[in-house]
Design a protein around this motif. Structure first.
Motif, PDB file in Angstrom:
ATOM      1  N   ASP A  18       0.820  -1.205   0.000  1.00 10.00           N
ATOM      2  CA  ASP A  18       0.000   0.000   0.000  1.00 10.00           C
ATOM      3  C   ASP A  18       0.858   1.261   0.000  1.00 10.00           C
ATOM      4  OD1 ASP A  18      -2.670   0.867  -0.141  1.00 10.00           O
ATOM      5  OD2 ASP A  18      -2.710   1.353   1.989  1.00 10.00           O
ATOM      6  N   LEU A  19       1.891   1.285   0.836  1.00  8.85           N
ATOM      7  CA  LEU A  19       2.738   2.484   0.920  1.00  8.85           C
ATOM      8  C   LEU A  19       3.617   2.635  -0.310  1.00  8.85           C
ATOM      9  CD1 LEU A  19       3.734   2.476   4.699  1.00  8.85           C
ATOM     10  CD2 LEU A  19       1.703   3.413   3.580  1.00  8.85           C
ATOM     11  N   SER A  20       4.033   1.517  -0.905  1.00  9.65           N
ATOM     12  CA  SER A  20       4.786   1.613  -2.168  1.00  9.65           C
ATOM     13  C   SER A  20       3.920   2.216  -3.253  1.00  9.65           C
ATOM     14  CB  SER A  20       5.274   0.223  -2.591  1.00  9.65           C
ATOM     15  OG  SER A  20       6.240  -0.275  -1.688  1.00  9.65           O
ATOM     16  N   GLU A  21       2.666   1.801  -3.318  1.00  7.52           N
ATOM     17  CA  GLU A  21       1.772   2.347  -4.340  1.00  7.52           C
ATOM     18  C   GLU A  21       1.537   3.843  -4.135  1.00  7.52           C
ATOM     19  OE1 GLU A  21      -2.081   0.799  -6.717  1.00  7.52           O
ATOM     20  OE2 GLU A  21      -2.386   0.962  -4.554  1.00  7.52           O
ATOM     21  N   ASP A  41      13.771 -12.661  -4.756  1.00  4.73           N
ATOM     22  CA  ASP A  41      13.987 -13.023  -6.164  1.00  4.73           C
ATOM     23  C   ASP A  41      13.314 -12.021  -7.101  1.00  4.73           C
ATOM     24  OD1 ASP A  41      15.355 -15.265  -5.320  1.00  4.73           O
ATOM     25  OD2 ASP A  41      13.632 -16.608  -5.502  1.00  4.73           O
ATOM     26  N   ARG A  42      12.128 -11.572  -6.717  1.00  2.00           N
ATOM     27  CA  ARG A  42      11.373 -10.624  -7.559  1.00  2.00           C
ATOM     28  C   ARG A  42      10.619  -9.685  -6.619  1.00  2.00           C
ATOM     29  NH1 ARG A  42       6.059 -10.428 -10.023  1.00  2.00           N
ATOM     30  NH2 ARG A  42       6.127  -9.243 -11.984  1.00  2.00           N
ATOM     31  N   PRO A  43      11.134  -8.480  -6.352  1.00  2.00           N
ATOM     32  CA  PRO A  43      10.540  -7.569  -5.364  1.00  2.00           C
ATOM     33  C   PRO A  43       9.271  -6.882  -5.875  1.00  2.00           C
ATOM     34  CG  PRO A  43      12.452  -6.555  -6.363  1.00  2.00           C
ATOM     35  CD  PRO A  43      12.392  -7.942  -6.921  1.00  2.00           C
ATOM     36  N   VAL A  44       8.268  -7.673  -6.120  1.00  2.00           N
ATOM     37  CA  VAL A  44       6.979  -7.179  -6.609  1.00  2.00           C
ATOM     38  C   VAL A  44       5.880  -7.886  -5.833  1.00  2.00           C
ATOM     39  CG1 VAL A  44       5.405  -7.012  -8.577  1.00  2.00           C
ATOM     40  CG2 VAL A  44       7.870  -6.695  -8.911  1.00  2.00           C
ATOM     41  N   MET A  45       4.920  -7.110  -5.322  1.00  2.00           N
ATOM     42  CA  MET A  45       3.755  -7.677  -4.654  1.00  2.00           C
ATOM     43  C   MET A  45       2.516  -7.480  -5.510  1.00  2.00           C
ATOM     44  SD  MET A  45       3.862  -6.825  -0.618  1.00  2.00           S
ATOM     45  CE  MET A  45       5.098  -7.541   0.447  1.00  2.00           C
ATOM     46  N   THR A  46       1.602  -8.428  -5.412  1.00  2.00           N
ATOM     47  CA  THR A  46       0.295  -8.274  -6.034  1.00  2.00           C
ATOM     48  C   THR A  46      -0.667  -7.765  -4.977  1.00  2.00           C
ATOM     49  OG1 THR A  46       0.708 -10.061  -7.596  1.00  2.00           O
ATOM     50  CG2 THR A  46      -1.581  -9.410  -7.257  1.00  2.00           C
ATOM     51  N   LEU A  47      -1.227  -6.590  -5.206  1.00  2.00           N
ATOM     52  CA  LEU A  47      -2.167  -5.965  -4.281  1.00  2.00           C
ATOM     53  C   LEU A  47      -3.577  -6.128  -4.812  1.00  2.00           C
ATOM     54  CD1 LEU A  47      -2.940  -4.145  -1.881  1.00  2.00           C
ATOM     55  CD2 LEU A  47      -2.387  -2.155  -3.311  1.00  2.00           C
ATOM     56  N   LYS A  48      -4.455  -6.658  -3.963  1.00  2.00           N
ATOM     57  CA  LYS A  48      -5.867  -6.822  -4.304  1.00  2.00           C
ATOM     58  C   LYS A  48      -6.704  -5.998  -3.322  1.00  2.00           C
ATOM     59  CE  LYS A  48      -7.033 -11.202  -4.832  1.00  2.00           C
ATOM     60  NZ  LYS A  48      -7.056 -12.669  -4.520  1.00  2.00           N
ATOM     61  N   GLU A  53      -6.909  -5.679  -8.972  1.00  2.00           N
ATOM     62  CA  GLU A  53      -5.658  -6.395  -8.705  1.00  2.00           C
ATOM     63  C   GLU A  53      -4.546  -5.809  -9.568  1.00  2.00           C
ATOM     64  OE1 GLU A  53      -4.111 -10.985  -9.426  1.00  2.00           O
ATOM     65  OE2 GLU A  53      -6.155 -10.648  -8.660  1.00  2.00           O
ATOM     66  N   ARG A  54      -3.385  -5.512  -8.979  1.00  2.00           N
ATOM     67  CA  ARG A  54      -2.268  -4.968  -9.737  1.00  2.00           C
ATOM     68  C   ARG A  54      -0.956  -5.316  -9.044  1.00  2.00           C
ATOM     69  NH1 ARG A  54      -5.843  -2.252  -6.290  1.00  2.00           N
ATOM     70  NH2 ARG A  54      -4.883  -0.438  -5.298  1.00  2.00           N
ATOM     71  N   ASP A  55       0.107  -5.286  -9.803  1.00  2.00           N
ATOM     72  CA  ASP A  55       1.445  -5.555  -9.294  1.00  2.00           C
ATOM     73  C   ASP A  55       2.092  -4.257  -8.818  1.00  2.00           C
ATOM     74  OD1 ASP A  55       1.236  -8.242  -9.767  1.00  2.00           O
ATOM     75  OD2 ASP A  55       2.361  -8.201 -11.651  1.00  2.00           O
ATOM     76  N   ILE A  56       2.715  -4.318  -7.634  1.00  2.00           N
ATOM     77  CA  ILE A  56       3.344  -3.142  -7.026  1.00  2.00           C
ATOM     78  C   ILE A  56       4.817  -3.438  -6.766  1.00  2.00           C
ATOM     79  CG2 ILE A  56       3.282  -1.511  -5.110  1.00  2.00           C
ATOM     80  CD1 ILE A  56       0.701  -1.508  -6.710  1.00  2.00           C
ATOM     81  N   PRO A  57       5.730  -2.749  -7.429  1.00  2.00           N
ATOM     82  CA  PRO A  57       7.162  -2.939  -7.141  1.00  2.00           C
ATOM     83  C   PRO A  57       7.508  -2.412  -5.742  1.00  2.00           C
ATOM     84  CG  PRO A  57       6.818  -1.864  -9.268  1.00  2.00           C
ATOM     85  CD  PRO A  57       5.512  -1.824  -8.552  1.00  2.00           C
ATOM     86  N   ILE A  58       8.356  -3.144  -5.034  1.00  2.00           N
ATOM     87  CA  ILE A  58       8.851  -2.730  -3.719  1.00  2.00           C
ATOM     88  C   ILE A  58      10.285  -2.230  -3.902  1.00  2.00           C
ATOM     89  CG2 ILE A  58       9.191  -3.415  -1.320  1.00  2.00           C
ATOM     90  CD1 ILE A  58       6.287  -3.687  -2.351  1.00  2.00           C
ATOM     91  N   ALA A  59      10.586  -1.058  -3.364  1.00  2.00           N
ATOM     92  CA  ALA A  59      11.892  -0.441  -3.606  1.00  2.00           C
ATOM     93  C   ALA A  59      13.046  -1.334  -3.183  1.00  2.00           C
ATOM     94  CB  ALA A  59      11.974   0.903  -2.877  1.00  2.00           C
ATOM     95  N   LYS A  60      12.927  -1.962  -1.998  1.00  2.00           N
ATOM     96  CA  LYS A  60      14.019  -2.797  -1.513  1.00  2.00           C
ATOM     97  C   LYS A  60      13.463  -3.876  -0.583  1.00  2.00           C
ATOM     98  CE  LYS A  60      17.920  -0.789  -0.755  1.00  2.00           C
ATOM     99  NZ  LYS A  60      19.034   0.019  -0.161  1.00  2.00           N
ATOM    100  N   VAL A  61      13.839  -5.108  -0.830  1.00  2.00           N
ATOM    101  CA  VAL A  61      13.496  -6.222   0.053  1.00  2.00           C
ATOM    102  C   VAL A  61      14.794  -6.674   0.697  1.00  2.00           C
ATOM    103  CG1 VAL A  61      12.530  -8.543   0.205  1.00  2.00           C
ATOM    104  CG2 VAL A  61      11.522  -6.865  -1.367  1.00  2.00           C
TER     105      VAL A  61
END
Length: 360
Positions: A18-21, A41-48, A53-61
């Protein structure tokens, strides 16, 4: 804003997505590297949510907590209170002057985590804040998928030490505009809804929870008799607040069911929770966080404050006794009572001064 999110639970993943978006630079850390691996491996979350529904990149994991905390304006810990001690120990070397740590909710963790960090020798001027609920009703739908049912619209928040309240709320408000001022950290802790809503629901639904493979305590488990007990328990919480001189609003839990004045605002938030189906689950009465966090820590804390303040709290103590019978422990002597924290011998003036100024 640079935000460190510490933990791997439902609230932590909701925060990261939510905060990344919203445009914040989020660094997500959790202790379990194996569970974190899909996001490493892939710093992307799916937010529903209700928008789809959409993919949200996370700056750093991050597998390294120091990497997450370095330079963060806000350190957000939406993890259960049972994890606070361990997190405080590993984060202690990395905190610096001016940082704000926000616990939604806290169960008086603001004071406890501060004491742990201070005990390691880190004397940084850190502001510790806590509020009454998670900013999201959310559940994971997979290793990288988070479903948000609704978002909080009011977050009553207290700060330790209270002398830092203006600074802390300014920082938190840039991420959560719904933040509202409480007098201090104890006032914020006494806004915690978890020890009010969950103990009656699990104790009064103990039979169905143990019998059925899944049971929704918020749907068929929320009947008039349960609501009556919850309301009386909440009345005791509000009497404690009044006895300590804390002002309204006290955020009565009945508002969650009856109007739009509670922390989630929309009066349909409870029906949204039920409709989602995410809370139809198997609850282990010995191990679930509703027992381990909200009852054994939160309700025991409320009971100890009631005793210290001279408030009669029969429902609080009765539920605590029933819970103790279930788990086979005397919960009156728990880890998060004023006695266990070394605060029960203080008078009100001494406690108020300590909450304002912090430890010397």
């Amino acid at each position: 804003m640079k935000v460190a999110v510490l933990g791997g639970g439902h609230g932590c993943y909701a925060a990261a997505a939510d905060l990344s978006e919203q445009g914040h630079e989020v660094r997500l850390w959790r202790r379990d590297t194996a569970q974190l691996q899909p996001l490493l491996d892939r710093p992307v979350m799916t937010l529903k949510d209700e928008a789809g529904e959409r993919d949200i990149p996370i700056a750093k994991v991050c597998a390294d907590i120091g990497e997450a905390i370095a330079g963060a304006d806000l350190v957000l810990i939406p993890s259960p209170a049972i994890a606070q001690q361990d997190i405080a120990c590993v984060m202690a070397p990395h905190l610096t002057d001016g940082q704000v740590v926000f616990l939604p909710p806290g169960t008086f963790g603001s004071f406890i985590m501060s004491e742990i960090v201070r005990g390691t020798g880190n004397k940084a001027d850190v502001s510790w804040a806590e509020t009454g609920t998670l900013p999201w009703l959310a559940r994971k739908h997979g290793d990288t998928v988070i479903n948000i049912t609704t978002r909080a619209t009011r977050l009553p928040t207290g700060v330790y030490p209270a002398r830092n309240t203006d600074h802390a709320l300014d920082v938190i408000g840039k991420v959560f505009p719904s933040v509202e001022r409480c007098e201090d950290a104890l006032s914020g802790a006494l806004m915690n809804a978890g020890p009010i809503i969950h103990p009656p629901l699990i104790m009064m639904n103990a039979g169905p929870l143990e019998h059925f493979p899944a049971w929704d305590i918020h749907n068929e488990g929320t009947q008039p008799s349960v609501r009556a007990v919850t309301t009386q328990l909440d009345n005791e919480r509000m009497l404690i607040r009044e006895a300590l001189g804390y002002g309204a609003p006290h955020f009565p839990l009945s508002d969650h069911y009856e109007n739009d004045q509670w922390m989630y605002g929309d009066r349909s938030s409870h029906s949204k929770l039920v409709k989602s189906g995410d809370w139809r689950e198997k609850i282990d009465l010995h191990e679930h966080r509703y027992m381990r966090e909200d009852t054994m820590l939160g309700l025991a804390f409320f009971a100890s404050v009631a005793d210290w303040a001279g408030v009669d709290a029969p429902v609080t103590k009765g539920l605590l006794a029933i819970a103790g019978a279930i788990v086979g422990e005397d919960l009156r002597q728990g880890q998060r009572t004023l006695a266990s924290l070394g605060l029960d011998k203080m008078n009100r003036e001494q406690l108020q001064e300590m909450l304002h100024a912090g430890r010397a």
